[in-house]
Design an enzyme around this catalytic site. Structure first.
Site, PDB file in Angstrom:
ATOM      1  N   ASN A 136       0.861  -1.185   0.000  1.00  0.00           N
ATOM      2  CA  ASN A 136       0.000   0.000   0.000  1.00  0.00           C
ATOM      3  C   ASN A 136       0.897   1.235   0.000  1.00  0.00           C
ATOM      4  OD1 ASN A 136      -1.810   2.045   0.467  1.00  0.00           O
ATOM      5  ND2 ASN A 136      -2.346   1.421   2.558  1.00  0.00           N
ATOM      6  N   HIS A 163      -9.428   1.334   5.305  1.00  0.00           N
ATOM      7  CA  HIS A 163      -8.119   1.546   5.928  1.00  0.00           C
ATOM      8  C   HIS A 163      -8.289   2.516   7.101  1.00  0.00           C
ATOM      9  CE1 HIS A 163      -3.960   2.620   6.604  1.00  0.00           C
ATOM     10  NE2 HIS A 163      -3.625   1.537   5.920  1.00  0.00           N
ATOM     11  N   GLU A 187      -6.576   4.899   8.019  1.00  0.00           N
ATOM     12  CA  GLU A 187      -6.321   6.300   7.669  1.00  0.00           C
ATOM     13  C   GLU A 187      -7.559   6.945   7.039  1.00  0.00           C
ATOM     14  OE1 GLU A 187      -2.641   5.603   5.577  1.00  0.00           O
ATOM     15  OE2 GLU A 187      -1.734   5.044   7.504  1.00  0.00           O
ATOM     16  N   GLU A 232      -5.005  -4.740  10.811  1.00  0.00           N
ATOM     17  CA  GLU A 232      -3.980  -3.702  10.952  1.00  0.00           C
ATOM     18  C   GLU A 232      -4.224  -2.940  12.247  1.00  0.00           C
ATOM     19  OE1 GLU A 232      -2.038  -2.505   6.953  1.00  0.00           O
ATOM     20  OE2 GLU A 232      -3.697  -1.160   7.346  1.00  0.00           O
ATOM     21  N   SER A 275       3.904  -2.053  10.246  1.00  0.00           N
ATOM     22  CA  SER A 275       5.360  -2.134  10.433  1.00  0.00           C
ATOM     23  C   SER A 275       5.954  -3.473  10.004  1.00  0.00           C
ATOM     24  CB  SER A 275       5.733  -1.804  11.891  1.00  0.00           C
ATOM     25  OG  SER A 275       5.358  -0.474  12.191  1.00  0.00           O
TER      26      SER A 275
HETATM   27  P1  13P Z   1       3.376   0.472   7.586  1.00  0.00           P
HETATM   28  O1  13P Z   1       3.844  -0.818   6.960  1.00  0.00           O
HETATM   29  O2  13P Z   1       4.116   1.674   7.082  1.00  0.00           O
HETATM   30  O3  13P Z   1       3.332   0.366   9.077  1.00  0.00           O
HETATM   31  O4  13P Z   1       1.863   0.697   7.101  1.00  0.00           O
HETATM   32  C1  13P Z   1       0.956  -0.329   7.231  1.00  0.00           C
HETATM   33  C2  13P Z   1      -0.291   0.031   6.501  1.00  0.00           C
HETATM   34  O5  13P Z   1      -1.021   0.910   6.893  1.00  0.00           O
HETATM   35  C3  13P Z   1      -0.579  -0.708   5.256  1.00  0.00           C
HETATM   36  O6  13P Z   1      -1.868  -0.460   4.816  1.00  0.00           O
END
Ligand code: 13P
Length: 272
Positions: free
Chosen positions: A21, A113, A115, A183, A229
């Site tokens: 992503n 997601h 975010e 996540e 991560s």
């Molecule tokens: P990171 O791998 O940067 O922690 O992000 C994870 C993520 O939000 C993938 O959708």
């Protein structure tokens, strides 16, 4: 099946998915350069795409360029989008319809997601409508769920993920393929991944709930990814868990070499 039983472990029947992503990174020229480098790197190691699927989730403005490259060079990397409108078409300025994504040969679309849930106030009801739009247009929704640090302290690891799963899935037609991603919000971009025990515990709980909601067969064939991560250093330990079928990778997917190493996790899992 009773609530206390876990779904049968049919991990070997599920093709692992390594999904990158990119979030709001890489313009379309940078996107092409990264996909070319990724393709070369995977070709160098004779990556078996039938054994481990690899997908990149590009910003909307990159999709056409990446689609053209994948088609021209007959690459097996799959294409994903990061969001979609829940609506078919019409007066929704700035939104992008599922049917437009399908026309760009998009295979997967991330919905829910964190975010977007947290940064844009998206409810699970909206996520459910988006997942339905994706499935209706013969693409696969990649539905993200996961708890914040406060949720974790207050409710434990699985409660929020299970609640979001149920509320995000209910409009998707029975039998349509979905991919789930667990996540934990506190693990995203923090450098602090969940422990493999916690990730497995939540992914197993998601599969059990999926079995209750959709039946055992659907639960057994659905891929559940871990995200937060993930790096080439920790991916193998996650993929070794019986209920984790891949990784949703953010930051580390922006480096073609590192993402390629993550896609080669099997070397670490099997020691081959
Ligand atoms: P990171 O791998 O940067 O922690 O992000 C994870 C993520 O939000 C993938 O959708």
């Amino acid at each position: 099946m009773s609530k206390n039983q876990s779904a049968p472990n049919t991990k070997t029947a599920r093709v692992p998915l390594i999904a990158g992503n990119w979030k709001m990174n890489l313009d379309h020229l940078q996107a092409i350069a990264l996909v070319q480098k990724l393709a070369w790197s995977l070709k160098d190691v004779r990556h078996d795409f039938g054994a481990v699927e690899v997908a990149v989730f590009a910003p909307f403005t990159d999709l056409r360029s990446v689609q053209t490259l994948l088609a021209a060079d007959k690459l097996s990397i799959r294409l994903g989008a990061q969001d979609v409108s829940p609506h078919e078409s019409g007066a929704y300025t700035g939104d992008v319809a599922a049917q437009f994504l399908r026309k760009l040969d998009v295979n997967y679309v991330i919905v829910g997601h964190s975010e977007r849930r947290h940064g844009h106030g998206e409810s699970s009801e909206t996520v459910a409508a988006k997942a339905k739009a994706v499935a209706t247009h013969e693409m696969v929704p990649l539905i993200c769920v996961g708890e914040t640090a406060e949720d974790l302290a207050e409710h434990g690891a699985a409660a929020v993920a299970l609640e979001q799963l149920e509320a995000s899935l209910h409009l998707v037609p029975q039998g349509a393929e979905v991919v789930l991603a667990y996540e934990p919000v506190w693990a995203i971009g923090s450098g602090e991944a969940a422990t493999t025990e916690q990730a497995e515990q939540v992914c197993a709980a998601l599969r059990t709930r999926l079995s209750e909601l959709r039946g055992e067969a659907e639960a057994a064939r659905t891929r559940i990814l871990y995200g937060g991560s993930v790096t080439s250093q920790n991916v193998a330990a996650f993929l070794r868990q019986p209920n984790i079928d891949g990784a949703l990778v953010g930051g580390a997917s922006l480096d073609s070499q590192e993402f390629s190493r993550i896609a080669q996790f099997k070397k670490h899992v099997t020691g081959a």
